[in-house]
Scaffold this motif. Structure first.
Motif, PDB file in Angstrom:
ATOM      1  N   GLY A  52       2.975  21.489 -12.230  1.00  0.00           N
ATOM      2  CA  GLY A  52       4.160  21.071 -12.959  1.00  0.00           C
ATOM      3  C   GLY A  52       5.254  22.129 -12.904  1.00  0.00           C
ATOM      4  N   PRO A  53       6.353  21.911 -13.628  1.00  0.00           N
ATOM      5  CA  PRO A  53       7.455  22.894 -13.626  1.00  0.00           C
ATOM      6  C   PRO A  53       6.998  24.240 -14.183  1.00  0.00           C
ATOM      7  CG  PRO A  53       8.179  20.785 -14.548  1.00  0.00           C
ATOM      8  CD  PRO A  53       6.697  20.706 -14.411  1.00  0.00           C
TER       9      PRO A  53
ATOM     10  N   THR B 113      18.438  16.989 -19.057  1.00  0.00           N
ATOM     11  CA  THR B 113      17.163  17.169 -18.367  1.00  0.00           C
ATOM     12  C   THR B 113      16.191  17.927 -19.265  1.00  0.00           C
ATOM     13  OG1 THR B 113      18.254  17.248 -16.201  1.00  0.00           O
ATOM     14  CG2 THR B 113      16.011  18.118 -16.326  1.00  0.00           C
TER      15      THR B 113
ATOM     16  N   TRP C 230      12.696  19.936 -19.285  1.00  0.00           N
ATOM     17  CA  TRP C 230      11.693  20.627 -18.477  1.00  0.00           C
ATOM     18  C   TRP C 230      10.507  20.948 -19.378  1.00  0.00           C
ATOM     19  CZ3 TRP C 230      13.064  21.618 -13.319  1.00  0.00           C
ATOM     20  CH2 TRP C 230      14.411  21.457 -13.019  1.00  0.00           C
TER      21      TRP C 230
ATOM     22  N   ASP D 276       6.559  22.607 -19.554  1.00  0.00           N
ATOM     23  CA  ASP D 276       5.612  23.486 -18.866  1.00  0.00           C
ATOM     24  C   ASP D 276       4.292  23.503 -19.632  1.00  0.00           C
ATOM     25  OD1 ASP D 276       4.090  25.621 -17.937  1.00  0.00           O
ATOM     26  OD2 ASP D 276       5.779  26.979 -17.706  1.00  0.00           O
TER      27      ASP D 276
ATOM     28  N   ALA E  51       4.821  16.496 -19.019  1.00  0.00           N
ATOM     29  CA  ALA E  51       5.433  15.789 -17.894  1.00  0.00           C
ATOM     30  C   ALA E  51       5.340  16.657 -16.642  1.00  0.00           C
ATOM     31  CB  ALA E  51       6.890  15.466 -18.210  1.00  0.00           C
ATOM     32  N   MET E  52       4.897  16.081 -15.547  1.00  0.00           N
ATOM     33  CA  MET E  52       4.724  16.834 -14.305  1.00  0.00           C
ATOM     34  C   MET E  52       6.030  17.037 -13.553  1.00  0.00           C
ATOM     35  SD  MET E  52       1.615  17.684 -14.254  1.00  0.00           S
ATOM     36  CE  MET E  52       1.360  18.196 -12.562  1.00  0.00           C
ATOM     37  N   ARG E  53       7.043  16.259 -13.932  1.00  0.00           N
ATOM     38  CA  ARG E  53       8.370  16.405 -13.323  1.00  0.00           C
ATOM     39  C   ARG E  53       9.416  16.418 -14.439  1.00  0.00           C
ATOM     40  NH1 ARG E  53       5.515  13.028 -10.036  1.00  0.00           N
ATOM     41  NH2 ARG E  53       5.390  13.569  -7.814  1.00  0.00           N
ATOM     42  N   PRO E  54      10.600  16.946 -14.154  1.00  0.00           N
ATOM     43  CA  PRO E  54      11.660  16.935 -15.174  1.00  0.00           C
ATOM     44  C   PRO E  54      11.942  15.521 -15.658  1.00  0.00           C
ATOM     45  CG  PRO E  54      12.258  18.360 -13.335  1.00  0.00           C
ATOM     46  CD  PRO E  54      11.020  17.635 -12.920  1.00  0.00           C
TER      47      PRO E  54
END
Length: 306
Positions: A84-85, A203, A205, A207, A215-218
């Motif tokens: 993820g992020p 957005t 983000w 982590d 969430a694995m993406r933004p």
């Protein structure tokens, strides 16, 4: 013959300890690695011939910069393989540091994320030149490059950061007002109030580092982000019921942020980027337990640049 007191070396080191952490943290983006770099700097300092050191501050800054640069290079691959992020490790900051706008901006989550896009060398040079005001000659000695090479790197890094840093930021009183309103809306599950505070293209983000579900993406868009936060007050989060969760406003990375905790542990931190109109443009939510130790420790860091 007079001999200096045996703890004089420790006193000199401690005098500059906050500065060393401030340099290392901005280069590395993690408090744990920054503390390790400071400890390694002490080992090198205590083993050096201090009689040959004309300027302890510059000498120690050079040591810790080099150590932080080496450590950043060694962790680069791990960050690229992160689940993820990857977000910087948040820290509690003291009010004094937060009052200095330049210091606060240079340690903000937004700036640390921009610095993450630089090469390790560019990042070290940018931090030392733009944040701490060291000369090109001093930086050249720290990173073991020629002065000409450092000038080129500094210019390249400065242009890179200028193109990517948030261009518009609300003043500190506006930031506090918006953060307090967001805090009330999120903890109360008020999705309409949240929508009023968010930029349409906000957005989020998150982590979790693969340790907790995130969430694995933004997450992009006001309605989606508002729904995500409104749910905090209504659903079980990381095994914690809403009634058992505590939320408080604290100084994080030079600005006001939120800390969620329960049953004696910190669960997550939330910080914001705002535009000049006070709309939230980006949210950084750190929930990886390994990145919350500095917050859980409760120690506020002085991250000033002097």
């Amino acid at each position: 013959m007079n001999h200096p007191p045996p703890n004089l070396d420790q006193q000199v080191f401690n005098q500059h300890r906050n500065l060393l952490f401030s340099v290392a943290y901005r280069i590395l983006g993690t408090a744990a690695d920054a503390e390790d770099a400071v400890q390694d700097a002490w080992i090198k300092w205590s083993a050096s011939d201090r009689a040959q050191v004309a300027d302890p501050k510059a000498y120690l800054a050079r040591i810790v910069s080099n150590l932080a640069l080496e450590r950043l290079r060694s962790t680069r691959h791990k960050r690229e393989m992160y689940v993820g992020p990857w977000l910087p490790e948040p820290i509690l900051t003291s009010g004094d540091a937060a009052e200095a706008v330049m210091d606060a901006e240079s340690v903000s989550m937004a700036m640390l994320m921009v610095l993450e896009t630089l090469s390790p060398l560019e990042r070290a040079v940018f931090v030392l030149k733009e944040v701490f005001g060291f000369s090109h000659a001093e930086i050249a000695a720290a990173v073991e490059r020629s002065e000409a090479a450092v000038r080129q790197t500094a210019h390249r890094a400065r242009e890179h950061v200028r193109a990517r840093r948030p261009r518009f930021t609300a003043d500190r009183s506006r930031q506090r007002e918006v953060t307090e309103r967001f805090f009330a809306a999120a903890t109360g599950g008020d999705i309409n109030a949240l929508m009023e505070l968010l930029s349409p293209d906000v957005t989020l983000w998150t982590d979790g580092g693969g340790k907790v579900r995130q969430a694995m993406r933004p997450v992009v868009g006001a309605s989606t982000v508002a729904a995500w936060f409104a749910a905090i007050g209504t659903v079980t989060y990381q095994g914690v019921e809403p009634a058992d969760m505590n939320a408080e406003l604290v100084e994080i990375n030079g600005g006001l942020g939120m800390v969620f905790s329960a049953v004696g542990r910190v669960i997550a931190t939330v910080t914001f980027d705002l535009d000049t109109n006070g709309r939230i443009t980006a949210i950084h939510n750190v929930a990886n337990p390994e990145k919350l130790r500095a917050i859980a420790d409760g120690t506020a860091h002085d991250v000033g640049t002097q």
